[in-house]
Design an enzyme around this catalytic site. Structure first.
Site, short mmCIF file in Angstrom:
data_model
loop_
_atom_site.label_atom_id
_atom_site.label_comp_id
_atom_site.label_asym_id
_atom_site.label_seq_id
_atom_site.Cartn_x
_atom_site.Cartn_y
_atom_site.Cartn_z
CE LYS A 1 102.73 55.30 100.73
NZ LYS A 1 104.17 55.16 100.79
CE LYS B 1 102.47 51.40 101.91
NZ LYS B 1 103.74 52.04 101.83
CE LYS C 1 105.27 60.24 105.03
NZ LYS C 1 106.08 59.04 104.65
C1 PBG Z 1 107.44 55.34 102.33
C2 PBG Z 1 106.72 54.09 102.61
C3 PBG Z 1 105.78 53.89 103.63
C4 PBG Z 1 105.48 52.53 103.59
C5 PBG Z 1 106.20 51.94 102.57
N1 PBG Z 1 106.97 52.93 101.95
C6 PBG Z 1 105.22 54.82 104.64
C7 PBG Z 1 104.60 56.08 104.26
O1 PBG Z 1 104.34 56.36 103.09
O2 PBG Z 1 104.34 56.88 105.16
C8 PBG Z 1 104.55 51.85 104.54
C9 PBG Z 1 104.77 50.41 104.76
C10 PBG Z 1 104.00 49.84 105.90
O3 PBG Z 1 103.31 50.53 106.64
O4 PBG Z 1 104.12 48.62 106.06
N2 PBG Z 1 107.27 56.02 101.21
#
Ligand code: PBG
Length: 338
Positions: A202, A262, A231
């Site tokens: 991620k 992701k 983050k």
């Molecule tokens: C949180 C999380 C996020 C998303 C899914 N779970 C955002 C982030 O990590 O800042 C993003 C989902 C999306 O943008 O559709 N842990």
């Protein structure tokens, strides 16, 4: 009729296999079906549907609407729903304590889905950000996201979700060791069948912007040392690719049943590398910003909406994904003639 010679193979015409729909279908290398889709939904505690401004066509769903969505997923052949909560400000604090509350919105959402359509899988996000007042995914001390303290809270959150009936836990926080800790805690409590789909690779991405709107997690901090505005100390550097393989290898070793990359479309190379390198189902998340981009262009008449929805989703299959988490799931499933 004369024609230019097609050296060195005069008879080689790639267009022969493209000349009609029937032959194109026959030689198609990958197919997208509703069974490839995981429907990401945002649930809220109020009534009715609340449109999300930065995600045209997307709304937060009430619990009854979510139940209806589960029945719709079943009818459309969409295997699973991934649930994300919009948490009321009164339930947020620095530690995200409400994440493990067995009466919280996520617990009730899981129950509602299972009640409405038990055949539909429920995937819960394991992360604190919907529940923290600062919007980070972990416990903060002096501007540092604490790894172990966060994992402890994630385990509590995940156990609550498993008890509530979640089929799949999807840790999206990027703390080290959380998959192993989750697996161990699940086994210890007898949740041997609960699956883990880890957000293994991620990235610290700008493409999550609209999601923060959708779940109401506000803008991240000021950027000061005590209050990080991004983050980047826990999510991956967008410039990296080998690191993604290490992350995935670790999560598998710790007990992940499935892994995820992701965001999706900007990271198709990672989807391909991961799905080639590991014999585990690899999923991609077409995130909020990808949805917003396609919809904004379509609404301006710059893109053909239906075409690009299916094309963008097919790309994940071509890259080797087992499936895609997407806000387009029901629309795509309908287009696919479910
Ligand atoms: C949180 C999380 C996020 C998303 C899914 N779970 C955002 C982030 O990590 O800042 C993003 C989902 C999306 O943008 O559709 N842990």
């Amino acid at each position: 009729m004369t024609r230019a010679p097609l050296a060195p193979f005069p008879a080689l015409r790639m267009r022969r296999l493209r000349q009609a729909d029937w032959i194109r279908r026959l030689v198609r290398e990958t197919t997208l079906t509703p069974a490839d889709l995981i429907w990401s939904v945002v649930v809220h505690d109020g009534e009715g549907k609340v449109p999300v401004a930065s995600m045209p066509g997307m709304s937060r769903l009430s619990i009854p609407d979510l139940a209806a969505a589960a029945r719709e997923a079943r009818a459309l052949g969409i295997p699973a729903l991934a649930v994300f909560p919009f948490i009321d400000g009164v339930h947020k604090d620095a530690l995200g304590a409400h994440a493990a509350d067995p009466e919280n919105l996520v617990a009730r959402a899981v129950a509602a889905i299972k009640d409405a359509a038990p055949e539909v899988g429920v995937i819960c996000d394991v992360a604190l950000d919907p529940f923290t007042d600062h919007g980070h995914d972990g416990v903060i001390e002096n501007g540092r996201i604490l790894n172990e303290a966060t994992v402890e809270r994630l385990v509590a959150q995940a156990l609550m979700q498993a008890r509530a009936g979640a089929d799949v836990l999807a840790p999206s926080d990027m703390m080290d060791g959380r998959v192993g800790a989750l697996r161990q805690a699940l086994e210890a409590e007898g949740h041997t069948d609960v699956m883990i789909m880890s957000y293994a690779a991620k990235y610290a991405s700008g493409f999550y912007g609209p999601y923060r709107d959708a779940i109401g997690s506000g803008k991240l901090g000021t950027g000061s040392v005590e209050n990080p505005a991004d983050k980047k100390t826990y999510q991956m550097d967008p410039a990296n690719t080998n690191e993604a393989l290490r992350e995935v290898a670790l999560d598998i070793a710790e007990g992940a049943d499935m892994v995820m990359v992701k965001p999706g479309m900007p990271y198709l190379d990672i989807v391909q590398r991961v799905s080639e390198a590991f014999a585990v189902p690899t999923f991609a998340f077409q995130v909020s910003g990808e949805y917003a981009m396609l919809m904004a262009a379509a609404q301006n008449g710059w893109l053909d909406e239906e075409r690009v929805i299916l094309e963008s989703l097919s790309a994940f299959k071509r890259a080797g994904a087992a499936g895609v988490l997407t806000y387009f799931a029901p629309r795509a499933a309908r287009m696919l003639g479910a």
